[in-house]
Structure formats: structure tokens, C-alpha cells
Design a protein around this motif. Sequence first.
Motif, PDB file in Angstrom:
ATOM      1  N   ILE A 164      47.134 -10.523   4.335  1.00 51.01           N
ATOM      2  CA  ILE A 164      47.612  -9.755   3.335  1.00 51.01           C
ATOM      3  C   ILE A 164      48.925  -9.300   3.477  1.00 51.01           C
ATOM      4  O   ILE A 164      49.658  -9.224   2.393  1.00 51.01           O
ATOM      5  CB  ILE A 164      46.674  -8.464   3.449  1.00 51.01           C
ATOM      6  N   VAL A 165      49.595  -9.149   4.761  1.00 47.03           N
ATOM      7  CA  VAL A 165      50.910  -9.001   4.695  1.00 47.03           C
ATOM      8  C   VAL A 165      51.870 -10.025   4.174  1.00 47.03           C
ATOM      9  O   VAL A 165      52.732  -9.941   3.773  1.00 47.03           O
ATOM     10  CB  VAL A 165      51.048  -8.612   6.386  1.00 47.03           C
ATOM     11  N   CYS A 166      51.410 -11.427   4.563  1.00 50.76           N
ATOM     12  CA  CYS A 166      52.343 -12.560   4.370  1.00 50.76           C
ATOM     13  C   CYS A 166      52.248 -12.570   2.849  1.00 50.76           C
ATOM     14  O   CYS A 166      53.304 -12.892   2.168  1.00 50.76           O
ATOM     15  CB  CYS A 166      51.602 -13.871   4.761  1.00 50.76           C
ATOM     16  N   TYR A 167      51.059 -12.303   2.364  1.00 47.91           N
ATOM     17  CA  TYR A 167      50.951 -12.316   0.711  1.00 47.91           C
ATOM     18  C   TYR A 167      51.792 -11.523  -0.105  1.00 47.91           C
ATOM     19  O   TYR A 167      52.545 -11.768  -0.768  1.00 47.91           O
ATOM     20  CB  TYR A 167      49.452 -12.299   0.133  1.00 47.91           C
ATOM     21  N   VAL A 168      51.864 -10.269   0.481  1.00 51.17           N
ATOM     22  CA  VAL A 168      52.483  -9.201  -0.010  1.00 51.17           C
ATOM     23  C   VAL A 168      53.980  -9.530   0.007  1.00 51.17           C
ATOM     24  O   VAL A 168      54.864  -9.314  -0.911  1.00 51.17           O
ATOM     25  CB  VAL A 168      52.249  -7.737   0.516  1.00 51.17           C
ATOM     26  N   ILE A 169      54.528  -9.941   1.217  1.00 52.93           N
ATOM     27  CA  ILE A 169      56.004 -10.253   1.330  1.00 52.93           C
ATOM     28  C   ILE A 169      56.342 -11.333   0.598  1.00 52.93           C
ATOM     29  O   ILE A 169      57.485 -11.412   0.016  1.00 52.93           O
ATOM     30  CB  ILE A 169      56.153 -10.268   2.994  1.00 52.93           C
ATOM     31  N   TRP A 170      55.519 -12.429   0.501  1.00 52.88           N
ATOM     32  CA  TRP A 170      55.917 -13.643  -0.163  1.00 52.88           C
ATOM     33  C   TRP A 170      56.080 -13.445  -1.774  1.00 52.88           C
ATOM     34  O   TRP A 170      56.887 -13.985  -2.367  1.00 52.88           O
ATOM     35  CB  TRP A 170      54.618 -14.536   0.033  1.00 52.88           C
TER      36      TRP A 170
ATOM     37  N   ARG B 216      56.858   2.730   4.210  1.00 54.16           N
ATOM     38  CA  ARG B 216      56.807   3.062   2.796  1.00 54.16           C
ATOM     39  C   ARG B 216      57.091   1.933   1.692  1.00 54.16           C
ATOM     40  O   ARG B 216      56.282   1.971   0.732  1.00 54.16           O
ATOM     41  CB  ARG B 216      57.663   4.369   2.410  1.00 54.16           C
ATOM     42  N   SER B 217      58.085   1.126   1.923  1.00 58.63           N
ATOM     43  CA  SER B 217      58.504   0.220   1.158  1.00 58.63           C
ATOM     44  C   SER B 217      57.407  -0.809   1.116  1.00 58.63           C
ATOM     45  O   SER B 217      57.055  -1.419  -0.107  1.00 58.63           O
ATOM     46  CB  SER B 217      59.757  -0.686   1.667  1.00 58.63           C
ATOM     47  N   PHE B 218      56.749  -1.227   2.156  1.00 59.21           N
ATOM     48  CA  PHE B 218      55.715  -1.859   2.056  1.00 59.21           C
ATOM     49  C   PHE B 218      54.345  -1.442   1.268  1.00 59.21           C
ATOM     50  O   PHE B 218      53.620  -2.094   0.571  1.00 59.21           O
ATOM     51  CB  PHE B 218      55.204  -2.727   3.683  1.00 59.21           C
ATOM     52  N   LYS B 219      54.260  -0.219   1.609  1.00 56.41           N
ATOM     53  CA  LYS B 219      53.099   0.596   0.807  1.00 56.41           C
ATOM     54  C   LYS B 219      52.908   0.427  -0.635  1.00 56.41           C
ATOM     55  O   LYS B 219      52.196   0.007  -1.385  1.00 56.41           O
ATOM     56  CB  LYS B 219      53.047   1.740   1.231  1.00 56.41           C
ATOM     57  N   ILE B 220      54.482   0.384  -0.953  1.00 55.34           N
ATOM     58  CA  ILE B 220      54.432   0.417  -2.571  1.00 55.34           C
ATOM     59  C   ILE B 220      54.319  -0.886  -3.122  1.00 55.34           C
ATOM     60  O   ILE B 220      53.429  -1.140  -4.138  1.00 55.34           O
ATOM     61  CB  ILE B 220      55.993   0.797  -3.021  1.00 55.34           C
ATOM     62  N   GLN B 221      54.500  -1.966  -2.562  1.00 51.07           N
ATOM     63  CA  GLN B 221      54.287  -3.252  -2.921  1.00 51.07           C
ATOM     64  C   GLN B 221      52.841  -3.849  -2.688  1.00 51.07           C
ATOM     65  O   GLN B 221      52.306  -4.483  -3.414  1.00 51.07           O
ATOM     66  CB  GLN B 221      55.261  -4.408  -2.063  1.00 51.07           C
ATOM     67  N   LEU B 222      52.276  -3.268  -1.579  1.00 48.83           N
ATOM     68  CA  LEU B 222      50.673  -3.214  -1.253  1.00 48.83           C
ATOM     69  C   LEU B 222      50.001  -2.393  -2.710  1.00 48.83           C
ATOM     70  O   LEU B 222      48.908  -3.319  -2.880  1.00 48.83           O
ATOM     71  CB  LEU B 222      50.443  -2.781  -0.003  1.00 48.83           C
ATOM     72  N   HIS B 223      50.334  -1.515  -2.906  1.00 50.06           N
ATOM     73  CA  HIS B 223      49.653  -0.666  -4.097  1.00 50.06           C
ATOM     74  C   HIS B 223      49.701  -1.490  -5.254  1.00 50.06           C
ATOM     75  O   HIS B 223      48.683  -1.501  -6.100  1.00 50.06           O
ATOM     76  CB  HIS B 223      50.442   0.546  -4.321  1.00 50.06           C
ATOM     77  N   LYS B 224      50.813  -2.150  -5.490  1.00 48.19           N
ATOM     78  CA  LYS B 224      51.082  -2.915  -6.733  1.00 48.19           C
ATOM     79  C   LYS B 224      49.999  -4.268  -6.859  1.00 48.19           C
ATOM     80  O   LYS B 224      49.608  -4.509  -7.859  1.00 48.19           O
ATOM     81  CB  LYS B 224      52.550  -3.424  -6.985  1.00 48.19           C
ATOM     82  N   ARG B 225      49.715  -4.965  -5.707  1.00 43.00           N
ATOM     83  CA  ARG B 225      48.752  -6.021  -5.465  1.00 43.00           C
ATOM     84  C   ARG B 225      47.447  -5.813  -5.222  1.00 43.00           C
ATOM     85  O   ARG B 225      46.489  -6.463  -5.545  1.00 43.00           O
ATOM     86  CB  ARG B 225      49.784  -6.960  -4.724  1.00 43.00           C
ATOM     87  N   PHE B 226      47.298  -4.623  -4.179  1.00 45.23           N
ATOM     88  CA  PHE B 226      46.057  -4.305  -3.938  1.00 45.23           C
ATOM     89  C   PHE B 226      45.899  -2.734  -4.002  1.00 45.23           C
ATOM     90  O   PHE B 226      45.785  -2.088  -2.983  1.00 45.23           O
ATOM     91  CB  PHE B 226      45.807  -4.908  -2.571  1.00 45.23           C
ATOM     92  N   PRO B 227      45.614  -2.359  -5.300  1.00 40.63           N
ATOM     93  CA  PRO B 227      45.666  -0.943  -5.302  1.00 40.63           C
ATOM     94  C   PRO B 227      44.458  -0.080  -4.578  1.00 40.63           C
ATOM     95  O   PRO B 227      44.678   0.961  -4.149  1.00 40.63           O
ATOM     96  CB  PRO B 227      45.532  -0.644  -6.981  1.00 40.63           C
ATOM     97  N   PHE B 228      43.336  -0.953  -4.708  1.00 36.37           N
ATOM     98  CA  PHE B 228      42.131  -0.280  -3.756  1.00 36.37           C
ATOM     99  C   PHE B 228      42.420  -0.060  -2.087  1.00 36.37           C
ATOM    100  O   PHE B 228      41.784   0.584  -1.547  1.00 36.37           O
ATOM    101  CB  PHE B 228      40.883  -1.208  -3.942  1.00 36.37           C
TER     102      PHE B 228
END
Length: 390
Positions: free
Chosen positions: A25-31, A371-383
Motif C-alpha cells: 500500500i505504501v509503495c502504491y500510494v507513493i508511486w 498527514r501528507s501520506f494520509k491525504i494521498q491514502l484517502h484519495k486511493r483507499f478511502p476505506f
Amino acid sequence: MDGFLVSFILFEVLVAIVIVIGNCIVCYVIWKSPELQRKVMFIFIFSLSVADLLVGLVAIPCSILTKLGLPHNQELLCISMLSFIMIPTQNSIFNMSAIAIERFAAVKFPIYHVTRLTPQRARYVTVIIWIISTIVGCMPMLGWNRLSEADTSLDVRPCLFMQVMSFDYMAFNFFVCILPPIIINVILYYVIFTSFAHHHACSSWLACGRESTTHPPTTCEASVDDATKVTNGAKPNKEDSSGEVGIVQVVGDIKKNGVGNGAIIASTPNTPSQEKKVVSASAVVGHHPPQTQQHEQESLRKRRKEMKTAGVILFLVLSFILCWMPIHICNMIFKFGEGKIDIPTVIIDSAVVTSHSSSAFNFFLYSWRLRSFKIQLHKRFPFLVNNRPL
């Protein structure tokens, strides 16, 4: 199989599942996030996540195989497998140190961090880290092992870590490649933590007013002097005036009020886009004296956020040490107390699982709390993110 062996395999499989899911998940969100790829820290976090992912995909399966003594009578395959165990774990430690250095530069040298620590240079550093980790991890495969001591008369020769790996190599790995990064991490995070404390003291003095009879902290005096030099056009330091940064100036109300809520703007004339990089002036001169209740509340929120970050960083260091030190202490006991101290198998197995679990913790501690990671994580995996405001 006995109960201890089954428990070891089950715990290793469980840790591997958590590691693979979390770090994928981390790699996908950053990528998929250009915003994160432009930040140096997330480049190192991406490299760390890849290394941790290899712990779950390679190191743990190899650890289970060597626990079962597999493969039999395959010395080259055996030592190669054990070497592959060392590479991602070594890389994780080096990446943690890189993140510590980057955070230290961001706190202590904000201008240098903005103008010199570019994403491109961070990528070069990660390549160097992977090269060094591979060299260190492959040393047993290149001859630093105990295969020459194996009894070739046996019909079945199991692949066991304790019988194949050289504990001279393990001592080298600990004292050269493990212990120095731990010391560096502790020192740097200690400096970061105390820097926030000094920043809080400086902010308290500024909040009381410049005309206060209380003598300001030394760090506060130095910060104000540096800000005055920058606003008057002086170059902040020799490194930042080497030609890469064409303009360094402070804008805002620093000059008007002595200290303020301005920003340092650094532009590089050599780049076609004339892109400007901005860093908060509070990193250089401390928080401005709040003029209104709103300013006071904003300053308080910033201080709480800084202390929360410092607490997370401190917890990271402690968890890192707690996860990795047991297995290396066991290795050093085997090296220097061989034949004198007998360590129970359950302790060794527990230390192995604990060291691997460090790669599962990093997902939550380094990434999920940002926080910056949370924002991007929420865009791709809201659940995966709660509905509270980010």
C-alpha cells in the motif's frame, strides 16, 4: 513438528502477511502520488518500504526454510538463500538512517534542506544504499562462511543458519553495519527532539514581547540575528552561496516587527522554470509573537504538532532498537560465549520473529502517521482512513 516450530512458522507467516500488505500500500500510494515523489523524505520511505517488502517476500520464507534445514545437500543454494536474508534487513537499517539524516537537516538546516537536498539527489543516495547493502549481504556467498567446516561424510547435510553462517561475519555486521546506524539514529533524533524544546523556549520568550526583561534563550538570539542578516541581503552561509541558489530572501513582516510570519524564498536561476522553493521562516527565527487570540491558537497548534512528531520519532527509535537488538545480542553471545552460554531455542526464535516484525511496524510509524501520506491514502483507499478531517 514440535509445538515451538509450528508456532514459529505461524508467527513468521502472519508477520509476512502484514509486511506485504502494508508496504504494498505504501509503495502504491507513493508511486501514484507526484506530490509525495517531490518530497525527499518520501523517496527514502519508498526505498524503505521496498526493502521491508523484500523482508516479507524473501527474508521470512528463507528464514522458515533454514529453520526446517532446507535445502539438503545444496551448499551453494543454502548460502545464497542466507545471504538474501541479510540484504533487505541491512537495507532497512540504512534507509532508516537516511531518513534520520534528512529529518535532522530539515530541522537544523532548513535552507540547506530546501536548496540542496533535492529528490534527484535522494534517488542517488537510495541507489548507493542498495549497492552497499547488497555487497554487505552477499559477503557470506563470496566466501565468508563456514561451509568448509561442514561434515561431507553425512548423507543429509541440512541448511542451518548456525552451522553455515560465520559468526565472524555476524560480528562484523553488528559492529560495523548495525551498531553505528543505531548510534547515529539515537544522536540525530535526540538533537531533533531537543531542538523542538529550544524552539518552544524561544517561542515562549517571543510571546512575552521583545521588551521583556527576561533574557532570551541563546538559540533565540542566534535565530533573530540570522534572520536580520538574511533580510539585509547577507548570505546565510557559504554553502548556500556557492552559486546553486541565486536568490535567498525573507519576505513577510520580519523586518517590520523584528520577527514575524514570513517565508524564506530560494530561487535557482539556472533552472528554466525559475521555480521558487519556500520554507517557513519559523524554521529560522521561531514563531512570531502572537498579536491576536487567533495567532496564539495557531502557534499552540503548531507546537503541539511538533511535539507529537517528536514523540513519534522517539517511539520509532525505541521500537527499532527493541526489535533488532535481541537477535544481534544472541549472535554476539554465540560469537564470544560459544560453549559457555546455552541460549534456549525459543528465545532465538522469538528474537528472529521480533526482528522481522520491525518491517511491519515501519508502515504504521513512518507512513501512516504522516498527514501528507494520509491525504494521498484517502484519495486511493478511502476505506482505510477514518472520516475525521485530515
